[in-house]
Scaffold this motif. Structure first.
Motif, PDB file in Angstrom:
ATOM      1  N   ALA A 329       0.826  -1.212   0.000  1.00 16.67           N
ATOM      2  CA  ALA A 329       0.000   0.000   0.000  1.00 16.67           C
ATOM      3  C   ALA A 329       0.855   1.256   0.000  1.00 16.67           C
ATOM      4  O   ALA A 329       0.587   2.216  -0.738  1.00 16.67           O
ATOM      5  CB  ALA A 329      -0.928  -0.007   1.216  1.00 16.67           C
ATOM      6  N   THR A 330       1.918   1.261   0.811  1.00 16.19           N
ATOM      7  CA  THR A 330       2.781   2.441   0.870  1.00 16.19           C
ATOM      8  C   THR A 330       3.500   2.657  -0.459  1.00 16.19           C
ATOM      9  O   THR A 330       3.576   3.777  -0.961  1.00 16.19           O
ATOM     10  CB  THR A 330       3.819   2.294   2.004  1.00 16.19           C
ATOM     11  OG1 THR A 330       3.147   2.048   3.233  1.00 16.19           O
ATOM     12  CG2 THR A 330       4.655   3.567   2.128  1.00 16.19           C
ATOM     13  N   GLY A 331       4.029   1.564  -1.037  1.00 13.51           N
ATOM     14  CA  GLY A 331       4.698   1.688  -2.334  1.00 13.51           C
ATOM     15  C   GLY A 331       3.762   2.208  -3.409  1.00 13.51           C
ATOM     16  O   GLY A 331       4.128   3.081  -4.203  1.00 13.51           O
ATOM     17  N   GLY A 332       2.530   1.683  -3.451  1.00 15.77           N
ATOM     18  CA  GLY A 332       1.556   2.149  -4.433  1.00 15.77           C
ATOM     19  C   GLY A 332       1.206   3.612  -4.257  1.00 15.77           C
ATOM     20  O   GLY A 332       1.145   4.374  -5.225  1.00 15.77           O
ATOM     21  N   ASN A 333       0.996   4.028  -3.006  1.00 20.15           N
ATOM     22  CA  ASN A 333       0.644   5.430  -2.740  1.00 20.15           C
ATOM     23  C   ASN A 333       1.772   6.383  -3.108  1.00 20.15           C
ATOM     24  O   ASN A 333       1.547   7.440  -3.710  1.00 20.15           O
ATOM     25  CB  ASN A 333       0.283   5.610  -1.264  1.00 20.15           C
ATOM     26  CG  ASN A 333      -1.038   4.972  -0.916  1.00 20.15           C
ATOM     27  OD1 ASN A 333      -1.890   4.797  -1.776  1.00 20.15           O
ATOM     28  ND2 ASN A 333      -1.215   4.602   0.342  1.00 20.15           N
ATOM     29  N   VAL A 334       2.989   6.014  -2.747  1.00 21.65           N
ATOM     30  CA  VAL A 334       4.140   6.860  -3.075  1.00 21.65           C
ATOM     31  C   VAL A 334       4.304   6.970  -4.588  1.00 21.65           C
ATOM     32  O   VAL A 334       4.545   8.059  -5.132  1.00 21.65           O
ATOM     33  CB  VAL A 334       5.432   6.291  -2.441  1.00 21.65           C
ATOM     34  CG1 VAL A 334       6.663   6.999  -2.993  1.00 21.65           C
ATOM     35  CG2 VAL A 334       5.381   6.435  -0.926  1.00 21.65           C
ATOM     36  N   THR A 435       2.903  -2.259 -10.718  1.00 21.88           N
ATOM     37  CA  THR A 435       4.368  -2.318 -10.731  1.00 21.88           C
ATOM     38  C   THR A 435       4.936  -2.201  -9.320  1.00 21.88           C
ATOM     39  O   THR A 435       5.836  -2.961  -8.929  1.00 21.88           O
ATOM     40  CB  THR A 435       4.933  -1.186 -11.613  1.00 21.88           C
ATOM     41  OG1 THR A 435       4.413  -1.315 -12.926  1.00 21.88           O
ATOM     42  CG2 THR A 435       6.453  -1.251 -11.669  1.00 21.88           C
ATOM     43  N   ASN A 436       4.411  -1.260  -8.560  1.00 26.43           N
ATOM     44  CA  ASN A 436       4.957  -1.042  -7.222  1.00 26.43           C
ATOM     45  C   ASN A 436       4.549  -2.134  -6.232  1.00 26.43           C
ATOM     46  O   ASN A 436       5.256  -2.380  -5.252  1.00 26.43           O
ATOM     47  CB  ASN A 436       4.541   0.338  -6.698  1.00 26.43           C
ATOM     48  CG  ASN A 436       5.380   1.437  -7.306  1.00 26.43           C
ATOM     49  OD1 ASN A 436       6.513   1.211  -7.706  1.00 26.43           O
ATOM     50  ND2 ASN A 436       4.831   2.631  -7.388  1.00 26.43           N
TER      51      ASN A 436
END
Length: 452
Positions: A329-334, A435-436
């Motif tokens: 979730a953090t990777g996608g949001n960033v 991808t993230n």
């Protein structure tokens, strides 16, 4: 004294009462209700009805109001709506409109009906519309209107004002007078206040603002919009390859372009691969959504397969599975945040020229700061909640790495897509998320594998 605008609100009570009047064909009530309502508000009302009902309502109004309402309908609705009109009535409506609006509507008609309507238009409008139909819709030639005010450079101010009175009969509103030579080559523009303030015998060429901004007929609509935004223009002249003045584009047409562009980017960011409306067919809506949903499914299967490679670690330390949603979730949001900012910046054509490496370095430092703060908070929370110092450290290091990588991917992907000729807004949707997700799991499990 100017009358105040009538506030028009589509309440449920109003809809019910108006529908009742329409069902019972209470023409007096309908006509009286819409008497002081602006055409744009009537347009919004017509979306509530089928084409036959809408036509009945419009037939009760003045012809010029009917034309404005039809002009303001969205293209898909207008196509369905005009099927209720015979060609003779379409001709009456189009004769009330400017050449650019007429050409747009003609393009939406079936070829046979288009020819019938075109042949019945007023002579001058038919000539103008025929010329505009030669251009594609997404270039300056397809956006421009033929109606404008122009003056010869050798006229006196008094001659110019007299000519303006004649030409203005076919122009709803104008913001400047374009000055041309004997061959209609654009020389510049003159402001209305200069004509009013100067002596009657002053030559127009002497008070003309030479040069100025103009666009060629083949320039894309997005480039035209950017120019008008950059120079804060209400209208812009259009010239052909010989430099001859052939039309003008006004701000209302550019607002439509900007709105359509924003809608296309919003749909691209949401993973919708083609322009669709809510009332389009089920198949068209499904076809627009499926491609990126399939990519998301493929990414999810890859995630599952990848997690299977670390089955031994998951069996030995089950707690590491608890943090996979946090990492993803953090990777996608960033990634989405980074790509959205880059997509917004790419709307400025000078973005790359204004120091690309400087901007990329700034993105890196932002990601670095965010990574330190977030990983520090996660480390402290994990120590307090789970009491596992080593596991907390691994999760925090993995999260910090994912934030840096996701920010990099979110920044670079729109740039690559833009450079390759694709819509960079695609990078701000499911593409970045998928991808993230995969990137986050990779970084996380590799970190776990080597540290635990």
């Amino acid at each position: 004294m100017e009358e105040p605008l009538v506030e028009f609100e589509l309440t449920k009570e109003f809809r019910d009462r108006f529908q009742e009047a329409l069902d019972q064909r209470q023409s007096d009530f309908i006509r009286k209700t819409l008497e002081d309502v602006k055409p744009a508000d009537i347009t919004g009302l017509l979306y509530e009805f089928n084409p036959e009902e809408a036509k009945y309502v419009l037939d009760l109004l003045a012809v010029d109001v009917q034309a404005e309402v039809v002009r303001d309908l969205d293209p898909d609705t207008r196509k369905r709506f005009l099927k209720a009109y015979p060609p003779s009535e379409v001709i009456v409506l189009l004769n009330q409109l400017a050449s650019d609006d007429t050409a747009d509507i003609l393009n939406e008609l079936p070829i046979k009906e288009r020819e019938q309507v075109l042949s019945g238009l007023d002579t001058e409008l038919r000539i103008q519309a025929t010329e505009l139909l030669r251009y594609e819709e997404n270039v300056a030639g397809g956006l421009m209107a033929k109606e404008l005010i122009k003056a010869r450079y050798y006229w006196t101010v008094v001659e110019c004002i007299e000519e303006i009175r004649k030409q203005a009969e076919s122009v709803d509103r104008f913001y400047a007078i374009y000055v041309v030579d004997e061959n209609d080559v654009l020389l510049g523009r003159v402001a209305l206040q200069d004509l009013i303030l100067k002596d009657a015998k002053t030559i127009v060429g002497d008070i003309t603002e030479k040069g100025g901004v103009a666009v060629e007929t083949y320039l894309s609509d997005t480039d035209v919009a950017e120019l008008m935004k950059k120079y804060d223009l209400e209208s812009i002249p259009v010239v052909n390859v010989q430099g001859k003045l052939v039309g003008r584009i006004t701000i209302d047409d550019i607002v439509d372009v900007i709105t359509e562009q924003a809608e296309a980017e919003r749909q691209a960011m949401a993973g919708i691969s083609e322009q669709v409306e809510e009332d389009d067919s089920v198949w068209r809506n499904s076809r627009a959504r499926l491609p990126w949903l399939l990519i998301g499914i493929f990414g999810g299967l890859m995630n599952a397969k990848f997690m299977g490679l670390f089955e031994a670690e998951l069996a030995r330390i089950t707690a590491i599975a608890f943090f996979t949603p946090l990492i993803q979730a953090t990777g996608g949001n960033v990634g989405i945040q980074s790509s959205s900012l880059i997509v917004q910046s790419l709307a400025n054509p000078d973005f790359v020229d204004e120091g690309l490496w400087k901007r990329l370095l700034k993105v890196f430092f932002v990601a670095l700061l965010n990574g330190i703060v977030l990983s520090g908070l996660v480390f402290a929370a994990n120590v307090v909640l789970f009491g596992e110092y080593e596991l907390s450290l691994v999760v925090s290091i993995a999260l910090f790495s994912v934030i840096l990588f996701a920010s990099f991917i979110g920044t670079v992907t729109p740039l690559i897509l833009s450079k390759s000729g694709f819509n960079p807004a695609l990078a701000a949707g499911p593409f970045i998320t998928t991808t993230n997700d995969l990137l986050g799991l990779t970084v996380y499990f590799i970190t776990v594998h080597f540290m635990l």
